[in-house]
Design an enzyme around this catalytic site. Sequence first.
Site, mmCIF file in Angstrom:
data_model
loop_
_atom_site.group_PDB
_atom_site.id
_atom_site.type_symbol
_atom_site.label_atom_id
_atom_site.label_comp_id
_atom_site.label_asym_id
_atom_site.label_seq_id
_atom_site.Cartn_x
_atom_site.Cartn_y
_atom_site.Cartn_z
ATOM 1 N N ASP A 338 0.860 -1.180 0.000
ATOM 2 C CA ASP A 338 0.000 0.000 0.000
ATOM 3 C C ASP A 338 0.888 1.218 0.000
ATOM 4 O O ASP A 338 2.048 1.140 0.380
ATOM 5 C CB ASP A 338 -0.783 0.076 1.320
ATOM 6 N N ASP A 626 -4.962 -3.361 4.669
ATOM 7 C CA ASP A 626 -5.457 -2.908 5.963
ATOM 8 C C ASP A 626 -6.976 -2.978 6.086
ATOM 9 O O ASP A 626 -7.507 -3.026 7.170
ATOM 10 C CB ASP A 626 -4.956 -1.494 6.272
ATOM 11 N N ASP A 630 -9.546 -6.404 2.032
ATOM 12 C CA ASP A 630 -8.220 -6.905 1.659
ATOM 13 C C ASP A 630 -8.013 -8.345 2.119
ATOM 14 O O ASP A 630 -7.045 -8.994 1.719
ATOM 15 C CB ASP A 630 -7.123 -6.031 2.285
HETATM 16 P P1 ATP Z 1 -3.549 2.979 -0.056
HETATM 17 O O1 ATP Z 1 -4.410 1.942 -0.698
HETATM 18 O O2 ATP Z 1 -2.178 3.008 -0.562
HETATM 19 O O3 ATP Z 1 -3.650 3.045 1.428
HETATM 20 P P2 ATP Z 1 -5.245 5.278 -0.248
HETATM 21 O O4 ATP Z 1 -5.353 5.462 1.193
HETATM 22 O O5 ATP Z 1 -5.045 6.468 -1.096
HETATM 23 O O6 ATP Z 1 -4.087 4.333 -0.669
HETATM 24 P P3 ATP Z 1 -8.004 4.691 -0.303
HETATM 25 O O7 ATP Z 1 -8.077 4.796 1.157
HETATM 26 O O8 ATP Z 1 -8.767 3.647 -1.035
HETATM 27 O O9 ATP Z 1 -6.534 4.520 -0.764
HETATM 28 O O10 ATP Z 1 -8.395 6.112 -0.867
HETATM 29 C C1 ATP Z 1 -8.618 6.334 -2.231
HETATM 30 C C2 ATP Z 1 -9.087 7.753 -2.464
HETATM 31 O O11 ATP Z 1 -10.340 7.946 -1.832
HETATM 32 C C3 ATP Z 1 -8.183 8.798 -1.884
HETATM 33 O O12 ATP Z 1 -7.194 9.191 -2.791
HETATM 34 C C4 ATP Z 1 -9.138 9.952 -1.600
HETATM 35 O O13 ATP Z 1 -9.355 10.717 -2.760
HETATM 36 C C5 ATP Z 1 -10.422 9.233 -1.266
HETATM 37 N N1 ATP Z 1 -10.602 9.107 0.185
HETATM 38 C C6 ATP Z 1 -9.799 8.482 1.060
HETATM 39 N N2 ATP Z 1 -10.276 8.558 2.315
HETATM 40 C C7 ATP Z 1 -11.420 9.246 2.253
HETATM 41 C C8 ATP Z 1 -12.393 9.666 3.214
HETATM 42 N N3 ATP Z 1 -12.295 9.392 4.501
HETATM 43 N N4 ATP Z 1 -13.439 10.397 2.766
HETATM 44 C C9 ATP Z 1 -13.565 10.666 1.469
HETATM 45 N N5 ATP Z 1 -12.709 10.321 0.537
HETATM 46 C C10 ATP Z 1 -11.628 9.632 0.894
#
Ligand code: ATP
Length: 895
Positions: A338, A626, A630
């Site tokens: 990730d 996480d 997953d």
């Molecule tokens: P990784 O998978 O590497 O942890 P990540 O945290 O960017 O990456 P996600 O958590 O799936 O992956 O988030 C994807 C996208 O969704 C983010 O880039 C953001 O634009 C949006 N996002 C993440 N968290 C939130 C939230 N709490 N509320 C609204 N949008 C969110």
Amino acid sequence: MAGDNGANLREAETAWHAQTAEATLSGLATSADGLEPAEVETRLERYGENRQRPPRRRSRLERLASQFHNLLIYLLLLAAMITAALGHWIDTGVIIAVVVINAVIGYIQEGKAETAMAAIRGLLAPEASVRRGGQRQNIDATRVVPGDILILEPGAKVAADVRLITARGLAVDESALTGESVPVNKQVDAVAANAGLGDRLSMAFAGTLVTAGEGVGVVVATAEQTQLGRVTEMLAQVETLTTPLLRHLDRLGRQLAVIIVATGALTALAGVLLHGFSPVAMFMAAVGLAVAAIPEGLPAIVTITLALGVRRLAARNAIVRRLPAVETLGAVTVICSDKTGTLTRNEMTVQELQLADGLHTVGDAAAPGGAAMPLARAVALCTDAAVQRDQAAGIGISGDPMEVALLHLAESVGVDVEDWRTRYPRVDSIPFDSGHRYMATLHDSGQGQWLVVKGAPEAVVPRCDRVLTDSGTVALDEQAWHRHAEQMAARGLRLLAVAERRSDDGTMAIHGGDGPTALVLIGLVAIIDPPRPEAIAAVAASQRAGIQVKMITGDHAVTAAAIGRQLGLGDETRGVTGDELEAMDDDTFRRTARERKVFARVSPAHKLRLVEALQSDAHVVAMTGDGVNDAPALKRADVGVSMGRGGTDAARESSEIVLADDNFATIEAAIHEGRVIYDNIVKSILFILPTNAAQALLLVIAVLVGIMLPVTPVQILWVNMITAVTLALALAFEPAEDDVMARPPRSAAATLIPSGMGVRVLLVAALMLAGTLAVFLREQALGRDLAEARTLAVNTLVLFEVWYLFSARRLQTSALNRSGLSGNRYVLLSIAVIIVAQLAFTYAPPMQVLFDTRPIGASDWLLALVVSLPVVVVAEGHKAWQRRCHRRSAESMRS
Ligand code: ATP
């Protein structure tokens, strides 16, 4: 009143599922705001801590008994019986003593290993979110009491049995309890009193996992009173410490035993027929052969090495949940990680805002100020992070790092987040999910409703048809906004779009259909989350070690690629997206999985397919995860890696390794340790085998040629079970070789003994055989007493082992230097122990009786030393020769 409900609770069958939520709350003397702290203490006292009984560990007796449950031990016991029948009491005594010593050592070591594993599991103490005195708190799950209000969120393991009081799209995986793997949709209405466990839709049970939605429940049972606590057969499962390697060794041992018994019988027969030896003497020789050839101490050494490894890994923040992972770690060829929090710091700060009137950089002179106000107010509402205002400390914001960054922005432009949240109470919500990538909240605005949505631009902008400006709204130019997003993403920034919809009349339905539409876009927020410096170093180290690193993230394709470049993952300018993966046929998918490094906007289902594609390319895959979704990918990966801080219980349960610090660098450190552990096991095997081979050949030759046995069976037992094990144990503590992370991963299909090393085992065995036999024959020729000649032969054999131990510390590189000779103090310590043991073996009268040994003189010791020393030359010579071959083949590859 408390007394009444105490009685209620003890009455095990109160059918809370058939009562209304209100009746349950009052029945348990609590409210939706939760218990007061004083009441919590009282109840803790009364009901005890909320602990599930740990999986049953084997009893001491069972553990001790299992030490004897081994084919070889049966053989030895049989031999003891026969020697007793023949009246060879001393042999009987020694055989039994050795069997017992071996069992006791095994028992103690296994106990240590089990305790180490149990202690490590203790590091993974579960937590629970509760509401107490109106405040939400995260507490140790053992502190949950009946009457507590438990908050259920996706990925969390339910800490106790609860009667639900609210449930929004709540689904729970109850397979741990009912075996049914399809998640159950929960609701709050009472169900029939006689409903089975699986049909109690108004309940959530301890030990089950929330897979979707949100819910709140009142705790009706804790600890042993829960349904899980009552399912005794599940908890009775005995944990075993076994790994593929140990099973492999076990099988090898059994096969070896059969061959050895056959060889022993044939040799004995040959002795009787060819040389007219007595059957009794030949029986003893056959027993000796069996004892000599089998590396009795090896399984214990391997278990100990693995257990020590688990401890070392824990010291480096990698908590091993399943022992076999220690072995697999060393063979990993690809790490799929990730991004957020693992490769990056997860310390987020808003850097830029794109609003209708243009791009604003946060924190400089031209700060957005008033223009950012509508956006700041919207994010104040559409976030779950909590704000604490403290006179002394100012404001503290806790929660998801991205939301924390947003609320800091809101506060900095003058929005009082708490005040705003009280003015516009939340009436409904769609929680964030890595599948749809947005979050929506619905608020009561006094006259009507106010819907706020925030999420990935690709997920939110298409749901908008207008844009907010200073003077009302204008039509949205979707392409222009996507361009803005790409430009910000190219700077490695994490993006979020914020949008809203207001209705002055009536209510909005936000669930169902494809989610909210016809929104007004307020703007884009760009957040910086820099790479961890140690992750950059760890990526480089992994690549040097022949391990590919791939980033698999939910973030924007351009952002992900920009961060990838900063991490040294290559020079892609745009990651492959989940949508693109979706459209590929299997071949293209596999090629993409193999060749590309950055995968963006990936959903958990793609992760699973990526693991499978890489595995079909013969890769050994470590995959991080996480979230709840997953779990399948983590299970499928060869080494599933979950997060100790940020991850969900669901992910942890499916993983082999938990990172206590959520840090990519820890994975690299764990692989490093995994390689060291595996090396040390191989070193022990290479160390122990030559002695067995030499002893077995010694006996076969003696019988076939028709001379007296140079060492007796009981003496062989001594060498195998005492000296070889003590010396080999030192190798479990061997530090890493310089090149552990400079060579490619070992092939998962590789044999235990690396190619070419078998030759070394044979060379060393031949030398041991020749030296020991020569010493024995010379003494015989000089007409010395048989027992004296044997004593000298055994001491020669043991000195061979001592010298060889130095060389065995290194697989390929020379041990003839300062660090090679003194770099592991356990080696010197174990040698000191063995010298004392050999002196006792030779001079202590009781040992002389048991092992039929005689005192020998200084010149004898000198002879043994001189005869055994060349083993170092042979072993080191073989290494040097191997190194030259490697260099040659490397050179010819280059030219
Ligand atoms: P990784 O998978 O590497 O942890 P990540 O945290 O960017 O990456 P996600 O958590 O799936 O992956 O988030 C994807 C996208 O969704 C983010 O880039 C953001 O634009 C949006 N996002 C993440 N968290 C939130 C939230 N709490 N509320 C609204 N949008 C969110």
